[in-house]
Design a protein around this motif. Structure first.
Motif, PDB file in Angstrom:
ATOM      1  N   LEU A 130       0.846  -1.194   0.000  1.00  0.00           N
ATOM      2  CA  LEU A 130       0.000   0.000   0.000  1.00  0.00           C
ATOM      3  C   LEU A 130       0.882   1.245   0.000  1.00  0.00           C
ATOM      4  CD1 LEU A 130      -2.785   1.302   0.101  1.00  0.00           C
ATOM      5  CD2 LEU A 130      -2.804   0.979   2.572  1.00  0.00           C
TER       6      LEU A 130
ATOM      7  N   LEU B  98       2.073   1.934  -3.439  1.00  0.00           N
ATOM      8  CA  LEU B  98       1.062   2.601  -4.267  1.00  0.00           C
ATOM      9  C   LEU B  98       0.979   4.079  -3.908  1.00  0.00           C
ATOM     10  CD1 LEU B  98      -1.539   2.540  -6.159  1.00  0.00           C
ATOM     11  CD2 LEU B  98      -2.824   2.157  -4.066  1.00  0.00           C
ATOM     12  N   LEU B  99       0.918   4.365  -2.624  1.00  0.00           N
ATOM     13  CA  LEU B  99       0.657   5.733  -2.172  1.00  0.00           C
ATOM     14  C   LEU B  99       1.868   6.641  -2.275  1.00  0.00           C
ATOM     15  CD1 LEU B  99      -1.533   4.936   0.966  1.00  0.00           C
ATOM     16  CD2 LEU B  99      -2.288   5.540  -1.347  1.00  0.00           C
TER      17      LEU B  99
ATOM     18  N   PHE C 119      -8.320   5.301  -2.703  1.00  0.00           N
ATOM     19  CA  PHE C 119      -8.016   4.109  -3.496  1.00  0.00           C
ATOM     20  C   PHE C 119      -8.659   2.868  -2.892  1.00  0.00           C
ATOM     21  CE2 PHE C 119      -4.927   5.855  -6.378  1.00  0.00           C
ATOM     22  CZ  PHE C 119      -4.330   6.898  -5.688  1.00  0.00           C
TER      23      PHE C 119
ATOM     24  N   TYR D 230     -10.315   0.254   1.753  1.00  0.00           N
ATOM     25  CA  TYR D 230     -10.036   1.449   0.944  1.00  0.00           C
ATOM     26  C   TYR D 230      -9.250   2.446   1.798  1.00  0.00           C
ATOM     27  CZ  TYR D 230     -14.492   2.694   3.246  1.00  0.00           C
ATOM     28  OH  TYR D 230     -15.501   2.872   4.164  1.00  0.00           O
TER      29      TYR D 230
ATOM     30  N   ASP E 164      -7.052   4.983  -9.427  1.00  0.00           N
ATOM     31  CA  ASP E 164      -6.802   3.711 -10.092  1.00  0.00           C
ATOM     32  C   ASP E 164      -5.665   3.013  -9.336  1.00  0.00           C
ATOM     33  OD1 ASP E 164      -5.898   2.781 -13.562  1.00  0.00           O
ATOM     34  OD2 ASP E 164      -6.135   1.588 -11.735  1.00  0.00           O
ATOM     35  N   SER E 165      -5.997   1.920  -8.675  1.00  0.00           N
ATOM     36  CA  SER E 165      -5.005   1.266  -7.812  1.00  0.00           C
ATOM     37  C   SER E 165      -4.265   0.127  -8.497  1.00  0.00           C
ATOM     38  CB  SER E 165      -5.706   0.729  -6.563  1.00  0.00           C
ATOM     39  OG  SER E 165      -6.757  -0.153  -6.958  1.00  0.00           O
TER      40      SER E 165
ATOM     41  N   ASP F 195      -1.581  -2.037 -10.690  1.00  0.00           N
ATOM     42  CA  ASP F 195      -0.121  -1.926 -10.743  1.00  0.00           C
ATOM     43  C   ASP F 195       0.342  -1.507 -12.133  1.00  0.00           C
ATOM     44  OD1 ASP F 195       0.792  -5.514 -10.828  1.00  0.00           O
ATOM     45  OD2 ASP F 195      -0.008  -4.209 -12.394  1.00  0.00           O
TER      46      ASP F 195
ATOM     47  N   THR G 159      -4.850  -4.705  -7.358  1.00  0.00           N
ATOM     48  CA  THR G 159      -4.115  -4.866  -6.094  1.00  0.00           C
ATOM     49  C   THR G 159      -5.060  -5.087  -4.904  1.00  0.00           C
ATOM     50  OG1 THR G 159      -4.070  -2.455  -5.869  1.00  0.00           O
ATOM     51  CG2 THR G 159      -2.116  -3.501  -6.825  1.00  0.00           C
TER      52      THR G 159
END
Lengths: 318, 359
Positions: free
Chosen positions: B171, B174-175, B186, B205, B248-249, B251, B257
Motif C-alpha cells: 500500500l 502505491l501511495l 483508493f 479502501y 486507479d489502484s 499496478d 491490487t
C-alpha cells in the motif's frame, strides 16, 4: 565365602565378555561392506551466511547452474487433479521433472512403470532415473503429487554439499532402530546415494522386491533399509534455527497447530522461511502456493542472495 | 546489551521510552541486520484518549536475516498509514485478535472500531448498535473520531474489515506516488450507482488526509448524510460530492491490487457469467494468475488461519535467489519521496517473459 565371591566375580566377568562379544557381532553385521561415516547426529543444516557472502554475479550464476536437480513425481490415475497441478506449478522449476505413473494415462505423458505397488514404483523409478540421467544431474528429488516443493530453496540447502558423498535427506522419522525419510515430505538423494542404491537393488536378500520379512514395510522404510546396507543414512534437514525444511504437512495445517500450541507466535514459530516442501495440498492450494512463493511479496524488502535463479520460459504463474 | 529473548512477540507495548532504538535478537542470539529507522516510533502522547481505548504505537518490524535494504523502513516513515479495522464485540477474540497479530503490526497507527469500548483489547467504542445496517453509521463515526483525535499521526487513512488481509508495504508503494494533500482515495473500484465508481468496503479502501478532511466537512455541512446503510456505496457517493477522486489502484502491468475475495477464488475460481461481480468491476476482470498483482494490497473473506498463512507467505517464505518477473520501475513522485533516481514515466513495467533456457 571366598569361593562364592570368586564364583560371583567369574560370573560377572564371563557375562561381561559375552555381552561385549554379542555387541561386536552386531556391529560387524551392520557395518558390513562399508567404510561410510555413520553420521553422528543425523541432522543436516542449511548453509550459514558466511558461506554465501562476497561472490560476483558471474560466480553466483555458475554456482546456481552447478546444482542440477532431477525431479521424480510418482503418480497414479486417481491423482489426475494433483498431477495436473504439479505439472503447472512447482515442477517447472526442476532442471528436469518427469512423472512416473503406475499405468499409462491418455491426457499426460509419463514414464509408465506398469505396477501398482508403491515400493516397486519407487525401485523402478530410481533405477530408470539412474540409468538415464546419472551423467546429467547430481541430485534426485522424489515426491508425491500432494507435495509442493520450492526447488530454489532445495538448491540453496544443497549449496556446498558434495554430491559425490552419500546424502539421503528429508523429513526423518525414527521407527525403532531405523531412521528413515518420510516420503510425504519428499526424498533427496545425491548421485552417489543413487549409485549405491542401484547396486543394492540387485541384491534380493538385502533389498527384496517384496518388502519386509514378516509384514510389508512402507516404501519409505524399505528404501531406508536398502540404503542402510550401502552405508547411506537418513538425515533430517533443518534451517539455521533448527526448523524442519521438509514438511509432511501443509502450511495451513502447520498454522492451525501453531494457533493451538503457541498462539502468541503463530507465524514466527510455524515454519521455516526457507522451507523446501509442504504436503497434503489440493490442486487449488498448489496454485495459491505458487503465487505466494514466487510472486506475492512485501515491497521494499531486498535480499543479497548467493544464488541467482531466473523465471522459467513459457510460464506466467511465477 | 539486551538479553536474547525468544521469537519476537507481536503484541504491542503500552509503555514507550522516548526513543527506543534497540535492536532485536533472534532466538539463537544473533542480532538482526540494523538500519536507520528500525526501531519503535517516537512516543505518542496518550493524553488524547477521546472516547475510548486507543491502540499503542506498533513496533516497526525488524528485517529478516539476509535482508539488505531499508526501503521498506524508509517508506514506513515517509508514507504514514493509520489503519482502522471495523469489528464488533463478538468478533474481537475470534477475528480482530488475529488481525492484530498479523498485518495490523505493519500500520503506523492501528485502531479497532467496535460499537462498544474495550480497554483490554483495546477497541474504540463508536456508540452505535451492531449489524449490517449500522455499517455506514460506524464508518462515519469512525472517520470523525479519527479526524478529531489522530489526524496529525498519519498521511493516509485505511479502512478494513476484520476479515480483510492487507499488505501495508505494498500500500505504501502505491501511495508513495501521491501526496496526502491530493483529494483522492483508493481501493477495489466498482462501477454501478456512482459516476466515478466507488470502492468495495470488504477489500479495504484508503483515503488521503485531504479526502478525510473533505469527508468530515461533508457531514458537518450536511452535503453528505446517511443516505443508505450500504457503507461503501454511501461513502463513494459522498466522496464524489466532495470532489474526491476515485483513484486507479492497479499496478504498472494493469493488474488489480485490492481484492474483494480470497486469493484462491481470484487465482483459481471461474466466476459464472451471471455472477454480480462481472457487472460491478470498473476495470476488466482477469481470471487466473494475472488476476492479481505480485504487490497485492488486500484480500477479503480471509479467516484467521488464512490470515496467518498470508502473513507467512508475504513476509516469510520466499524462493531463495529468485529474480521476480515483475520488476516495476520507481515512479517519479516516489523517487522524489525516497530521494532516489527514478526512471522516466514512459518506462513500462518490465515483465520477464523470456526466462532462461533450461539447461
Amino acid at each position: 565365602m571366598i569361593s562364592e565371591s570368586s564364583s560371583f566375580v567369574k560370573g560377572m566377568v564371563l557375562g561381561g565378555l559375552f555381552c561385549v562379544f554379542v555387541t561386536l557381532i552386531g556391529h560387524i553385521k551392520m557395518g558390513h561392506g562399508t567404510k561410510a561415516q555413520h553420521h553422528e547426529h543425523h541432522h543436516i543444516q542449511a548453509p550459514n551466511k558466511e558461506d554465501v557472502s562476497n561472490l560476483s554475479e558471474g560466480e553466483r550464476m555458475e554456482l546456481s547452474h552447478s546444482i542440477r536437480v532431477y525431479c521424480i513425481i510418482l503418480v497414479k490415475p486417481k491423482d489426475l487433479g494433483n498431477w495436473a497441478a504439479v505439472k503447472e506449478t512447482w515442477s517447472k522449476h526442476c532442471d528436469k521433472a518427469e512423472f512416473y505413473s503406475s499405468e499409462s494415462v491418455k491426457v499426460f505423458d509419463s514414464v509408465v512403470l506398469n505396477t501398482n505397488d508403491v515400493w516397486m514404483m519407487v525401485r523402478n523409478a530410481y533405477k530408470l532415473a539412474y540409468e538415464r540421467y546419472k551423467d546429467e544431474y547430481n541430485w534426485f528429488f522424489l515426491a508425491h503429487p500432494t507435495t509442493f516443493a520450492v526447488i530454489e530453496n532445495l538448491k540453496y540447502f544443497l549449496l556446498k554439499k558434495d554430491a559425490s558423498q552419500p546424502f539421503y535427506i528429508g523429513h526423518t522419522v525414527k521407527s525403532g532402530e531405523l531412521e528413515y525419510v518420510d516420503d510425504d515430505g519428499g526424498i533427496v538423494l545425491s548421485i552417489e546415494s543413487l549409485k549405491r542404491l542401484s547396486k543394492i537393488f540387485e541384491d534380493p536378500d538385502k533389498c527384496p522386491e517384496q518388502g519386509g520379512l514378516i509384514w510389508k514395510l512402507s516404501e519409505d522404510k524399505q528404501l531406508a533399509v536398502c540404503l542402510k546396507y550401502t552405508g547411506v543414512f537418513a538425515e533430517n534437514a533443518e534451517d539455521s534455527e533448527g526448523k524442519d525444511v521438509f514438511n509432511t504437512k501443509s502450511v495451513g495445517s502447520l498454522i492451525k497447530e501453531a494457533m493451538a500450541n503457541h498462539p502468541q507466535q503463530v507465524v514466527e514459530g510455524c515454519c521455516s522461511d526457507m522451507a523446501i516442501t509442504f504436503n497434503g495440498l489440493a490442486p487449488n492450494h498448489m496454485h495459491v502456493m505458487m503465487y505466494g512463493v514466487y510472486r506475492l511479496r512485501a515491497y521494499g524488502h531486498n535480499f543479497k542472495d548467493a544464488l541467482v535463479f531466473l523465471p522459467p520460459a513459457g510460464s506466467d504463474n511465477d | 546489551m539486551r538479553e536474547a529473548r525468544p521469537l519476537r512477540p507481536p503484541h504491542l507495548s503500552l509503555s514507550l521510552p522516548s526513543s527506543a532504538c534497540t535492536p532485536g535478537w533472534m532466538g539463537s542470539g544473533r542480532p538482526w541486520h540494523r538500519g536507520p529507522q528500525l526501531c519503535q516510533g517516537p512516543a505518542q502522547s496518550w493524553g488524547d484518549w477521546g472516547g475510548g481505548g486507543i491502540a499503542p504505537v506498533p513496533l516497526m518490524l525488524f528485517p529478516r536475516p539476509g535482508e539488505v535494504s531499508t526501503t521498506a523502513a524508509e517508506l514506513y516513515s515517509k508514507v504514514r498509514i493509520l489503519c482502522w479495522v471495523m469489528t464488533s464485540p463478538s468478533n474481537l477474540e475470534t477475528k480482530a485478535r488475529h488481525v492484530q497479530a498479523t498485518w495490523a503490526r505493519h500500520c503506523n497507527v492501528v485502531l479497532f472500531m467496535s460499537s462498544v469500548q474495550d480497554d483490554g483489547f483495546p477497541a474504540v467504542g463508536l456508540d452505535t448498535k451492531e449489524g449490517r445496517d449500522q455499517l455506514y453509521w460506524k464508518t462515519i463515526r469512525a472517520f470523525q473520531y479519527i479526524h478529531q483525535h489522530h489526524l496529525e499521526q498519519a498521511d493516509w487513512f485505511l479502512k478494513a474489515d476484520d476479515d480483510t488481509f492487507v499488505v501495508l508495504d505494498n500500500l505504501r508503494w502505491l501511495l508513495a506516488n501521491h501526496t496526502p494533500e491530493e483529494p483522492v482515495y483508493f481501493g477495489k473500484r466498482f462501477k454501478p450507482y456512482a459516476k466515478q465508481g466507488y470502492m468495495s468496503g470488504g477489500a479495504g479502501y484508503v483515503l488521503s488526509k485531504e479526502a478525510l478532511r473533505r469527508f468530515v466537512e461533508g457531514f458537518r455541512t450536511q452535503v453528505c448524510s446517511h443516505t443508505t446503510s450500504v457503507e461503501d456505496l454511501a461513502l463513494g457517493q459522498c466522496m464524489e460530492k466532495m470532489g474526491v477522486r476515485a483513484g486507479d489502484s492497479r499496478d504498472a502491468a494493469g493488474r488489480e491490487t485490492f481484492h474483494p475475495f480470497g486469493p484462491e477464488s481470484h487465482l483459481t475460481g471461474k466466476f459464472s457469467k451471471s455472477f454480480w461481480y462481472w457487472k460491478y468491476c470498473y476495470y476488466p476482470i482477469v481470471e487466473g494468475p494475472q488476476c492479481c498483482s505480485d504487490l497485492a494490497i488486500s484480500f477479503h473473506y480471509v479467516n484467521p488461519e488464512l490470515m496467518y498463512t498470508l502473513e507467512f507467505l508475504t513476509y516469510h517464505l520466499r524462493a531463495y535467489g529468485y529474480r521476480y518477473r515483475y520488476q516495476p520501475p520507481l515512479p517519479e513522485n516516489a523517487a522524489r519521496l525516497l530521494q532516489r533516481q527514478g526512471r522516466p514515466k514512459a518506462a513500462n513495467a518490465t515483465l520477464l517473459v523470456q526466462g532462461t533456457k533450461k539447461l
